[in-house]
Design a protein around this motif. Structure first.
Motif, PDB file in Angstrom:
ATOM      1  N   ALA A 199       0.831  -1.208   0.000  1.00 24.34           N
ATOM      2  CA  ALA A 199       0.000   0.000   0.000  1.00 24.34           C
ATOM      3  C   ALA A 199       0.864   1.256   0.000  1.00 24.34           C
ATOM      4  O   ALA A 199       0.564   2.234  -0.700  1.00 24.34           O
ATOM      5  CB  ALA A 199      -0.924  -0.006   1.216  1.00 24.34           C
ATOM      6  N   PHE A 200       1.935   1.221   0.759  1.00 24.57           N
ATOM      7  CA  PHE A 200       2.837   2.383   0.804  1.00 24.57           C
ATOM      8  C   PHE A 200       3.553   2.570  -0.532  1.00 24.57           C
ATOM      9  O   PHE A 200       3.641   3.682  -1.061  1.00 24.57           O
ATOM     10  CB  PHE A 200       3.848   2.204   1.931  1.00 24.57           C
ATOM     11  CG  PHE A 200       4.739   3.389   2.126  1.00 24.57           C
ATOM     12  CD1 PHE A 200       4.327   4.464   2.897  1.00 24.57           C
ATOM     13  CD2 PHE A 200       5.997   3.443   1.539  1.00 24.57           C
ATOM     14  CE1 PHE A 200       5.147   5.569   3.077  1.00 24.57           C
ATOM     15  CE2 PHE A 200       6.818   4.532   1.706  1.00 24.57           C
ATOM     16  CZ  PHE A 200       6.399   5.611   2.484  1.00 24.57           C
ATOM     17  N   LEU A 279       9.417  -1.608   5.904  1.00 28.67           N
ATOM     18  CA  LEU A 279       9.995  -2.128   4.661  1.00 28.67           C
ATOM     19  C   LEU A 279       9.596  -1.252   3.477  1.00 28.67           C
ATOM     20  O   LEU A 279      10.382  -1.063   2.546  1.00 28.67           O
ATOM     21  CB  LEU A 279       9.538  -3.567   4.430  1.00 28.67           C
ATOM     22  CG  LEU A 279       9.981  -4.605   5.462  1.00 28.67           C
ATOM     23  CD1 LEU A 279       9.429  -5.985   5.115  1.00 28.67           C
ATOM     24  CD2 LEU A 279      11.499  -4.663   5.574  1.00 28.67           C
ATOM     25  N   GLY A 280       8.366  -0.706   3.509  1.00 27.49           N
ATOM     26  CA  GLY A 280       7.925   0.173   2.432  1.00 27.49           C
ATOM     27  C   GLY A 280       8.705   1.464   2.355  1.00 27.49           C
ATOM     28  O   GLY A 280       8.879   2.036   1.266  1.00 27.49           O
ATOM     29  N   THR A 281       9.205   1.957   3.505  1.00 26.39           N
ATOM     30  CA  THR A 281      10.019   3.174   3.487  1.00 26.39           C
ATOM     31  C   THR A 281      11.430   2.908   2.972  1.00 26.39           C
ATOM     32  O   THR A 281      12.100   3.830   2.511  1.00 26.39           O
ATOM     33  CB  THR A 281      10.100   3.778   4.904  1.00 26.39           C
ATOM     34  OG1 THR A 281      10.683   2.826   5.805  1.00 26.39           O
ATOM     35  CG2 THR A 281       8.721   4.158   5.405  1.00 26.39           C
ATOM     36  N   ILE A 282      11.864   1.662   3.061  1.00 30.77           N
ATOM     37  CA  ILE A 282      13.215   1.320   2.579  1.00 30.77           C
ATOM     38  C   ILE A 282      13.184   1.058   1.071  1.00 30.77           C
ATOM     39  O   ILE A 282      14.040   1.543   0.327  1.00 30.77           O
ATOM     40  CB  ILE A 282      13.748   0.076   3.321  1.00 30.77           C
ATOM     41  CG1 ILE A 282      13.925   0.396   4.816  1.00 30.77           C
ATOM     42  CG2 ILE A 282      15.088  -0.371   2.724  1.00 30.77           C
ATOM     43  CD1 ILE A 282      14.363  -0.798   5.631  1.00 30.77           C
ATOM     44  N   ALA A 283      12.179   0.289   0.619  1.00 35.11           N
ATOM     45  CA  ALA A 283      12.100  -0.069  -0.803  1.00 35.11           C
ATOM     46  C   ALA A 283      11.650   1.123  -1.629  1.00 35.11           C
ATOM     47  O   ALA A 283      10.911   1.994  -1.162  1.00 35.11           O
ATOM     48  CB  ALA A 283      11.143  -1.234  -0.988  1.00 35.11           C
ATOM     49  N   ARG A 284      12.094   1.154  -2.875  1.00 32.72           N
ATOM     50  CA  ARG A 284      11.702   2.220  -3.806  1.00 32.72           C
ATOM     51  C   ARG A 284      10.763   1.736  -4.896  1.00 32.72           C
ATOM     52  O   ARG A 284      10.266   2.547  -5.679  1.00 32.72           O
ATOM     53  CB  ARG A 284      12.971   2.811  -4.454  1.00 32.72           C
ATOM     54  CG  ARG A 284      13.907   3.472  -3.469  1.00 32.72           C
ATOM     55  CD  ARG A 284      13.226   4.636  -2.770  1.00 32.72           C
ATOM     56  NE  ARG A 284      14.065   5.212  -1.718  1.00 32.72           N
ATOM     57  CZ  ARG A 284      13.679   6.199  -0.918  1.00 32.72           C
ATOM     58  NH1 ARG A 284      12.455   6.693  -1.047  1.00 32.72           N
ATOM     59  NH2 ARG A 284      14.469   6.651   0.022  1.00 32.72           N
ATOM     60  N   SER A 285      10.535   0.435  -4.946  1.00 30.58           N
ATOM     61  CA  SER A 285       9.650  -0.128  -5.968  1.00 30.58           C
ATOM     62  C   SER A 285       9.105  -1.452  -5.466  1.00 30.58           C
ATOM     63  O   SER A 285       9.576  -2.001  -4.467  1.00 30.58           O
ATOM     64  CB  SER A 285      10.403  -0.335  -7.289  1.00 30.58           C
ATOM     65  OG  SER A 285      11.449  -1.283  -7.121  1.00 30.58           O
ATOM     66  N   MET A 286       8.098  -1.959  -6.158  1.00 33.06           N
ATOM     67  CA  MET A 286       7.498  -3.233  -5.776  1.00 33.06           C
ATOM     68  C   MET A 286       8.498  -4.397  -5.837  1.00 33.06           C
ATOM     69  O   MET A 286       8.511  -5.244  -4.942  1.00 33.06           O
ATOM     70  CB  MET A 286       6.287  -3.526  -6.662  1.00 33.06           C
ATOM     71  CG  MET A 286       5.039  -2.757  -6.287  1.00 33.06           C
ATOM     72  SD  MET A 286       4.378  -3.267  -4.686  1.00 33.06           S
ATOM     73  CE  MET A 286       2.865  -2.276  -4.659  1.00 33.06           C
TER      74      MET A 286
END
Length: 377
Positions: A199-200, A279-286
């Motif tokens: 979602a993020f 984890l969503g704040t660390i990743a830049r893509s799906m």
């Protein structure tokens, strides 16, 4: 002010639910995970011995050898097939039989004469769990039959006392009782992290995160909205899984209070959702999020006590996993669903989940605020 925060969190949560409803792929994943996925995991990976194929090379052709052959019955074994000795190796190489038993010539005559004739059991050990379980069953069955033939009693024990084992919580040792319930627990952990993290990332990839930032919304409100909306979807799936699939289809009895388990799951969902946002704040893509989720979920599921007992793990691993909320959730869930534990037993695990959930939430909030600052810049 408080009413404004609650209203914002509510409306943002409704937006999350609408976004989830529009994402058919995630919807299919949720439905499958809490229905067919649980059923297939419980039934398809059963480690129990069931209709194992057996071949018998009967070179004695005596009443006793035929009696031994007839003792191997369903549901553990298929009816044994009689084959010649020269057929044994080729058929086992082809995987037609898991067990090939050779009863030598003059077996009954030698046994009556007081000798100790040998029965050979050939095992296809590529089917590891069932092969060793089946070999033990065959030895016990044959020992009972031979003892009854010689003494008239099936019991081979000569101890002055008789030990009686009583199996609690799963008296028939049905494997899918454990596998089905643990699959529900694993899916709660997996889907919560995936849904909230996705979602993020979805907000970032679609550019709607910038729209949220220009509104009078705080990172806390955005996080709480994502947590409650996605957790609600997982909680509904969990309820359906336990009532329809576990209790209805698989007929697995739930020993404890289902409302108490769902209450505990709500607390755990808060912790797992915080991990997903982190984890969503660390990743830049799906794709990056997917790799991070694999690195996170696999240790959580393997080392939290749901697959193997924590006591069998190295001491260092046990200590490290005390920092994971899933460790306490697995222990709590097993206590409630398997053993009928109440609040008087599970409250320490609840407190541990609340404390760890607060820590993960604060860390995720700090990361989220930094991500917001970088986006604004």
């Amino acid at each position: 002010m408080m009413n404004t925060h609650i209203s914002n969190i509510w409306r943002l949560g409704i937006k999350e639910l609408r976004s989830l409803w529009a994402d058919r792929v995630l919807l299919v994943l949720i439905v499958w995970a809490f229905t067919g996925g649980i059923y297939s995991a419980a039934i398809g990976v059963s480690q129990e011995l069931n209709h194992a194929p057996v071949a018998i090379v009967d070179e004695d052709l005596s009443p006793l050898s035929m009696r031994l052959s007839r003792a191997l019955t369903p549901p553990f074994f298929n009816p044994p097939e009689n084959i010649a000795l020269q057929q044994m190796d080729p058929t086992m190489d082809q995987g037609r039989y898991t067990f090939a038993i050779v009863i030598p010539a003059n077996f009954q005559r030698d046994l009556n004469a007081g000798h100790r004739p040998t029965i050979q059991i050939n095992i296809d050990a590529t089917v590891m769990s069932q092969s060793f379980i089946g070999a033990s069953y065959i030895q016990q069955i044959f020992a009972a039959e031979l003892n009854e033939y010689l003494t008239g009693k099936r019991d081979t024990s000569s101890l002055p006392i008789k030990l009686v084992s009583r199996v609690r919580f799963n008296p028939n040792l049905t494997g899918y009782w454990f596998g089905g319930v643990m699959e529900v627990i694993n899916n709660i952990n997996m889907l919560t992290i995936i849904l909230v993290g996705a979602a993020f990332i979805r907000e970032r990839e679609h550019g709607t995160l910038e729209h949220l930032l220009v509104m009078p919304l705080t990172p806390f409100e955005i996080m709480m909205a994502k947590i409650w909306a996605n957790s609600l979807a997982v909680l509904l799936g969990t309820t359906v899984a336990l009532t329809v699939v576990i209790q209805g289809v698989l007929e697995v009895p739930i020993a404890g209070s289902l409302p108490l388990f769902l209450f505990s799951a709500v607390i755990y969902l808060f912790s797992a959702a915080s991990i997903g946002i982190f984890l969503g704040t660390i990743a830049r893509s799906m794709p990056q999020l997917g790799l991070l989720i694999i690195l996170t979920i696999v240790p959580l599921e393997m080392l939290s006590g749901g697959v193997t007992p924590r006591e069998s793990m190295p001491e260092l691993v046990q200590q490290i996993m005390l920092a994971a909320p899933s460790t306490y959730f697995v222990r709590l869930a097993q206590a409630i669903l398997y053993r009928g534990a109440g609040m008087d037993i599970i409250w320490p695990d609840l407190l541990a989940m609340i404390g760890l959930g607060a820590i993960f939430f604060l860390v995720a909030l700090v990361r989220f605020r930094r991500a917001v600052t970088q986006t604004q810049l």
